[in-house]
Design an enzyme around this catalytic site. Structure first.
Site, PDB file in Angstrom:
ATOM      1  N   HIS A 171       0.830  -1.202   0.000  1.00  0.00           N
ATOM      2  CA  HIS A 171       0.000   0.000   0.000  1.00  0.00           C
ATOM      3  C   HIS A 171       0.867   1.255   0.000  1.00  0.00           C
ATOM      4  CE1 HIS A 171      -2.673  -3.085   1.796  1.00  0.00           C
ATOM      5  NE2 HIS A 171      -3.528  -2.532   0.945  1.00  0.00           N
ATOM      6  N   GLY A 230     -12.533  -0.927  17.079  1.00  0.00           N
ATOM      7  CA  GLY A 230     -11.185  -0.886  16.527  1.00  0.00           C
ATOM      8  C   GLY A 230     -10.157  -1.653  17.321  1.00  0.00           C
TER       9      GLY A 230
END
Length: 571
Positions: free
Chosen positions: A219, A479
Site C-alpha cells: 500500500h 477498533g
C-alpha cells in the site's frame, strides 16, 4: 507515476467501468456496487469465495474473478478498504446458497469492514466465514504471525481456496483448506522506488539512489530496512534466505511466486528468477508450477516480492487445478453459457420527518452546518494529512477523510428529519465512500452519537457530552485500540474528558467545546512521541516517531471546526 486519469477522486470508479467493458465474458458488474461477480451469477449449491481490498493491486482482485478462483471481488479506493456496505452488496450477489468465505489481506480497515458486512449477512441467514491472509514475514516476527499483513501470498491462498470451492467442497472444508494454505505461505519483498497516487506529483515514499528497501508493503508503505544497491544474485539470496528460515519441517514442494509490483519489467523478473531458482534447488525445494509476473501490484511501485506456499498433497492438487479468469488461466475448464446477473436492491422508505420533534430538526440543521465546516477544514489540510500518514502508512488519510465527509454532507443535506435520522444518513455515506479504518470507525462514531440523541428530544450539553463519549467508546471497542496506541482515540478521549470537566464547572457548551477541542489538538500533537501499536503504521513503528498521528490530527481539526459552528449557533 500514474499518468492516465481524469478526476483522481473518480479513478477507482472509472477503472471498474473500463474493466467491466473489457471482460464481459468473465465478470458481471454488480449494480450499485464497487466490484464484480462471475459472469452468469452464483452457481447454486457452491460455496462462494469473495475477495477484496483497495484498488491499485491489479490483477488482484477483479482480475482473478472467474472459474476456479474468486466468485466475487470488491474494490475500495486506491489502497483503501472497501466499505462494509460494498462488501455486503458483492457478497450477497455472489451467494449461491452454500455459504460465503470473505477473504482479504490482514489490514485493520479490511478486518473492520468485512466483519461488519459478515454480521449483516449472518443476520439474514447467510453462513459466512472470514479468512485473512498473513504472509508478510517483514511485518511481524514468527511468534506474532497473526499480526502479519497480507501481501502477494494472497494470490496463492485465494487460488487454492477457489479451487476447493469449485470442486464442490462444503463451507467447513473450504475454510479449513484456506487457513492451512495461509499458515504455510510466506512472502518477502524489495522496493527500488515508491508508487505515486493518481493526481499526485511525488511518490508515497522515496528510495535513495543506488539503494533498495527490503520488507515493503503493498500500500505504498516503505521497507523496514534499506541496503545499498546489489546485483541480482544477492537480491535473490536476500529474498530466499528469510523465507527458508520459516520452512516447515519436512516440506520440500512449494508453490512459488516471483511477483512484480507494477514498474519492474518482466525481463528483470525472469533474470531474477534465474538467480532464485538455483538457490531453491540447493535447499531441496521443488517449485510446483511457479509463477513469475505481476500478480499483486502496488500501482507503479518498482520492486518485487517472493512468496512460497509449502504444499502437501491436498494443497498441491488445488494449486494445480484449472482456472479461467481475465488475468490468470490454467488448464482447461468447462463453463456454462454466461448470463447477466442483476442484483436486486430492496429499499424501505421511512417517513423520518414525521417522527422528529421540532427541537431535533433544529439540531439536525446544526449538524449540517457542522459537516460543512468539517469538510472544509479537512479539505484545506488534505495534503498535510496525507504527508503525515505517508511517514509510516499509505498516505491516503487526507483524501479518504475528504471523500467521506463530502459524501456525509451530501447525504445530510438530502435527508429530512431529526438529528438521529440525519446523522444515520451521514454515517452510512461516510463509511461507504471513505472506506478503510477511518471510514468504518467514523461511521460508527456518527451513528452512535445520533442513536444516543434520538429524534424526539432537545439536545442539551450533558446529553451531547454523553453521546460523544458513547461514540468514542464504540470506536474503541470496534477498533481494538487503546489509549497510547497512536490513533485518533488519543485526541478524542482527552476531548471527551475535558468536555465533561468544563461542563461540570458550569461553563457554557460553546466555550466548553472550544476549550476541549484545544485539549484534543494538544493531545494530537503529543502523539508524535508515541509508537503505533495497531494498524498499517505498526510494522514501521520507529519511523513514525517524531510525526503525529494523522487520524488524531484530523480529529483535532474537526473538533475545532465543530466548536466554531457551536459558537455561532449558541451565540
Amino acid at each position: 507515476m500514474t499518468k492516465i486519469y481524469n478526476d483522481p477522486a473518480e479513478f477507482k470508479n472509472e477503472v471498474i467501468n473500463g474493466f467491466a467493458l473489457a471482460y464481459p465474458d468473465y465478470v458481471a458488474r454488480v449494480p450499485g456496487a464497487s466490484g464484480f461477480i462471475r459472469s452468469g451469477g452464483p452457481r447454486a449449491g457452491k460455496v462462494s469465495l469473495v475477495i477484496g481490498g483497495g484498488s491499485g493491486h491489479y490483477p488482484s482482485y477483479s482480475g482473478v474473478t472467474g472459474v476456479g478462483f474468486a466468485d466475487g471481488a470488491v474494490l475500495g479506493d486506491v489502497f483503501t478498504s472497501p466499505s462494509a456496505e460494498q462488501v455486503y452488496r458483492i457478497a450477497r450477489a455472489a451467494h449461491g446458497g452454500a455459504g460465503v468465505v470473505l477473504a482479504f489481506g490482514n489490514y485493520a480497515g479490511d478486518r473492520l469492514n468485512f466483519a461488519a458486512a459478515a454480521d449483516r449477512l449472518r443476520a439474514e441467514g447467510v453462513d459466512v466465514r472470514i479468512v485473512y491472509v498473513t504472509d508478510d514475514i517483514a511485518s511481524a516476527p514468527a511468534a506474532e504471525a497473526d499480526q502479519r499483513r497480507g501481501i502477494a501470498g494472497t494470490f496463492t491462498v485465494y487460488k487454492i481456496a477457489g479451487a476447493a470451492a469449485e470442486r464442490g467442497d462444503d463451507l467447513d472444508a473450504v475454510e479449513r483448506i484456506m487457513r492451512a494454505a495461509n499458515a504455510r505461505t510466506f512472502s518477502f519483498g524489495v522496493a527500488f522506488a515508491g508508487c505515486t497516487f493518481p493526481g499526485r506529483s511525488s511518490p508515497l515514499f522515496a528510495v535513495a539512489e543506488r539503494t533498495m528497501d527490503f520488507g515493503l508493503g503493498i500500500h505504498g508503505e516503505p521497507g523496514v530496512r534499506s541496503d545499498a544497491w546489489m546485483p541480482a544474485a544477492k537480491i535473490a539470496a536476500a529474498l530466499v534466505e528469510p523465507l527458508l528460515a520459516e520452512r516447515p519441517e519436512g516440506a520440500h514442494r512449494a508453490a512459488v511466486l516471483l511477483n512484480g509490483l507494477g514498474a519492474t519489467k518482466y525481463e528483470e523478473l525472469f533474470l531474477l528468477w534465474n538467480n532464485v531458482r538455483p538457490l531453491l534447488a540447493d535447499a531441496g525445494v521443488e517449485p510446483v508450477m511457479p509463477e513469475v509476473g505481476e500478480l499483486v501490484t502496488s500501482l507503479d511501485m518498482a520492486g518485487c516480492s517472493l512468496s512460497i506456499t509449502w504444499l502437501d498433497d491436498e494443497l498441491e492438487e488445488l494449486w494445480r487445478a484449472p482456472a479461467h479468469t481475465p488475468a490468470f488461466r490454467r488448464g482447461s475448464v468447462r463453463t456454462a453459457a454466461f448470463e447477466r446477473y442483476v442484483a436486486s436492491e430492496e429499499t424501505v422508505a421511512v417517513d423520518a420527518a414525521a417522527q422528529a420533534a421540532p427541537e431535533s430538526e433544529r439540531a439536525a440543521a446544526v449538524v449540517r452546518d457542522a459537516l460543512r465546516a468539517m469538510t472544509a477544514v479537512v479539505a484545506e489540510h488534505e495534503d498535510e494529512l496525507g504527508r503525515i500518514d505517508a511517514v509510516a502508512g499509505d498516505g491516503d488519510h487526507g483524501s479518504g477523510m475528504v471523500r467521506g465527509l463530502r459524501a456525509a454532507l451530501s447525504a445530510a443535506e438530502a435527508t429530512q428529519g431529526g438529528l438521529q435520522t440525519v446523522l444515520a444518513a451521514a454515517a452510512g455515506a461516510f463509511g461507504d465512500r471513505a472506506g478503510g479504518t477511518s471510514g468504518v470507525l467514523w461511521s460508527l462514531f456518527l451513528r452512535t452519537i445520533g442513536e444516543s440523541l434520538g429524534n424526539d428530544q432537545p439536545v442539551d450539553p450533558a446529553r451531547l457530552a454523553r453521546a460523544v463519549r458513547r461514540g468514542a467508546m464504540a470506536m474503541k471497542d470496534l477498533g481494538g485500540a487503546e489509549l497510547g496506541d497512536k490513533t485518533m482515540l488519543d485526541a478524542l478521549f482527552p476531548f471527551a474528558d475535558a468536555l465533561d470537566t468544563y461542563l461540570a464547572a458550569g461553563s457554557a457548551l460553546d466555550r466548553s467545546w472550544a476549550a476541549a477541542a484545544r485539549s484534543a489538538v494538544e493531545a494530537a500533537a503529543a502523539t508524535a512521541d508515541l509508537v503505533p501499536k495497531v494498524g498499517r503504521a505498526r510494522p514501521l513503528a520507529e519511523r513514525s516517531v517524531g510525526s503525529p498521528d494523522a487520524g488524531a490530527t484530523s480529529m483535532g481539526l474537526i473538533l475545532t471546526a465543530v466548536g466554531d459552528v457551536l459558537a455561532r449557533h449558541c451565540g
